[in-house]
Design an enzyme around this catalytic site. Structure first.
Site, PDB file in Angstrom:
ATOM      1  N   HIS A   1       1.296  10.177  39.133  1.00 12.91           N
ATOM      2  CA  HIS A   1      -0.070  10.359  38.637  1.00 12.91           C
ATOM      3  C   HIS A   1      -0.647  11.677  39.176  1.00 12.91           C
ATOM      4  O   HIS A   1      -1.280  12.434  38.446  1.00 12.91           O
ATOM      5  CB  HIS A   1      -0.971   9.195  39.062  1.00 12.91           C
ATOM      6  CG  HIS A   1      -1.012   8.066  38.084  1.00 12.91           C
ATOM      7  ND1 HIS A   1       0.025   7.173  37.949  1.00 12.91           N
ATOM      8  CD2 HIS A   1      -1.955   7.679  37.183  1.00 12.91           C
ATOM      9  CE1 HIS A   1      -0.287   6.275  37.015  1.00 12.91           C
ATOM     10  NE2 HIS A   1      -1.482   6.569  36.532  1.00 12.91           N
TER      11      HIS A   1
ATOM     12  N   HIS B   1      -1.069   4.443  46.311  1.00  9.98           N
ATOM     13  CA  HIS B   1      -0.369   5.541  46.965  1.00  9.98           C
ATOM     14  C   HIS B   1      -0.989   5.851  48.313  1.00  9.98           C
ATOM     15  O   HIS B   1      -2.200   5.682  48.509  1.00  9.98           O
ATOM     16  CB  HIS B   1      -0.407   6.809  46.101  1.00  9.98           C
ATOM     17  CG  HIS B   1       0.522   6.784  44.936  1.00  9.98           C
ATOM     18  ND1 HIS B   1       1.885   6.897  45.069  1.00  9.98           N
ATOM     19  CD2 HIS B   1       0.290   6.644  43.601  1.00  9.98           C
ATOM     20  CE1 HIS B   1       2.445   6.833  43.871  1.00  9.98           C
ATOM     21  NE2 HIS B   1       1.496   6.684  42.976  1.00  9.98           N
TER      22      HIS B   1
END
Length: 447
Positions: free
Chosen positions: A214, A261
């Site tokens: 991402h 993350h």
């Protein structure tokens, strides 16, 4: 202490899940107390059981016993990244994260998971959110790296703005995302553990975390947009210099906010993208011209992308990462082949270099109406192609490779099904975007 030791210590600190949890708390996200979470999960499970009895949905019946919203029993397939189940190295890839999110300050309000994992059945963790503007902002930010955004963003560029820029954005996106997905399966670092992290989104939880794709996409797209358009279009450079940090930081911070993350994953994704762009961006023009003009470009494009897909499938056992990689490669191959066909048909031509830089045309009712019509017709056609190809490819692959097709989720965990399904389906979607849909526009006079 040597420089190497200092860097290793810094990397270890940036990977700590406690820092992700602290950022979430700072933004108003907190896990519900265990008793409250269990009660809410029980209520949701009762609702789903009742719904299953009414609708006859067998997939919602007979859930395995265990504490809802907590870790699964040892050995559960949902408790670890699938690569670890066969005895592979590495740490567990987080913990399965409960059921749909219950969000908001007291009195609490329930909100569904951002994106339910249709292949593993996972949903977002029960949580309480006190800052709703940030929640919606970061929800938007994380969607800038999901399929829905890509399937609208790239066609909009190709159909309404500048086909050349749209095609080259896709070339860069495919390259960046492919390298990112393969690097995840080579490094095999887990996502932040939960607890202490609250997983608001778990669609990609079966993938590894390093680097954040991402973050890579959120870095590559705005930078490439500015590099490809500045000098080709007339606009102040300051607009691009504002767009890049805003877009990039929104996507990157949203992944930490969602609990998907660590800080290190984000930094690594950003730096990795800068390196990829520095090395490969000078060749984007050459690649695009080859795709359009070379006699054997379609054969080379299809063969190369298919070979890269097969290679990526050998890096690890099943996870959603493999399907995403095949989807990315299929889309890239379809868009490249479509641009070759439409160029040789003479339907779409890029503006001559003599008239550069381009200026924005005046916005009129006719211009706006044609743009909306192109989006509606084009997206409807693309959606039909996607649905039809999915209905065809999965049963066909199951039949060819003698794989039971009763449970589509299990069937798609076989490479023999997932690779052709994703590659062919999204290859046709990409081909439609750059060839079939523009030809329809040309035929009905709205190109």
């Amino acid at each position: 202490m040597s420089l190497r030791q200092r860097l290793a210590r810094l990397a270890s600190r940036l990977q700590e899940p406690q820092k992700v949890a602290r950022f979430q708390q700072l933004c108003g996200v907190e896990a519900l107390p265990s008793g409250s979470a269990t009660a809410s999960a029980d209520r949701r499970e009762d609702d789903e059981e009742a719904e299953a009895r009414l609708t006859g949905d067998s997939r919602r019946r007979g859930r395995q016993p265990g504490p809802p919203g907590g870790p699964q029993p040892p050995g559960s397939d949902l408790n670890q990244c699938p690569a670890k189940l066969g005895g592979g190295g590495g740490a567990p890839n987080g913990v399965r994260n409960g059921l749909a999110a219950e969000l908001g300050p007291a009195p609490s309000r329930r909100a569904g998971a951002l994106r339910r994992n249709s292949l593993t059945g996972e949903e977002g963790q029960l949580a309480q959110v006190s800052n709703w503007p940030l929640y919606y902002l970061f929800t938007f930010g994380t969607e800038l790296g999901n399929e829905l955004f890509y399937v609208t963003f790239f066609p909009f560029w190709i159909w309404n703005l500048d086909p050349l820029v749209g095609r080259r954005l896709v070339v860069i996106w495919v390259l960046v995302m492919y390298l990112g997905q393969c690097t995840k399966d080579i490094i095999r670092w887990p996502r932040p553990a939960s607890p202490p992290v609250v997983k608001l989104e778990v669609f990609y939880n079966s993938e590894y975390g390093m680097p954040s794709t991402h973050a890579m996409s959120g870095t590559a797209i705005p930078i490439s947009m500015v590099l490809l358009t500045y000098g080709r279009w007339q606009y102040p450079l300051i607009y691009g210099l504002i767009l890049i940090p805003c877009w990039c930081s929104l996507v990157c911070l949203s992944r930490i906010y969602m609990g998907m993350h660590s800080i290190l994953d984000i930094i690594a994704g950003f730096l990795y993208t800068i390196l990829i762009l520095a090395v490969f961006y000078p060749f984007v023009d050459l690649i695009d011209n080859f795709n359009q003009t070379h006699k054997y470009a379609p054969l080379i494009i299809i063969g190369l992308h298919l070979a890269l897909g097969i290679f990526s499938f050998t890096l690890d056992t099943w996870s959603t990462s493999r399907g995403d990689t095949a989807e990315i490669l299929g889309s890239g191959a379809g868009i490249a082949c479509g641009s070759h066909v439409i160029y040789n048909m003479g339907v779409v031509f890029d503006p001559s270099l003599d008239i550069l830089p381009l200026t924005r045309p005046p916005i009129t009712v006719t211009l706006f109406g044609k743009a909306i019509l192109r989006i509606l017709i084009g997206m409807a056609f693309v959606l039909i192609v996607r649905v039809v190809m999915k209905k065809i490819t999965i049963p066909l692959a199951c039949k060819i490779f003698s794989i039971p097709c009763d449970d589509v989720r299990k069937a798609r965990q076989h490479m023999e099904v997932e690779l052709p399904y994703r590659y062919i389906t999204y290859g046709m979607v990409g081909f439609s975007i750059t060839c079939l849909v523009p030809y329809i526009f040309f035929f009905i006079g709205i190109s």
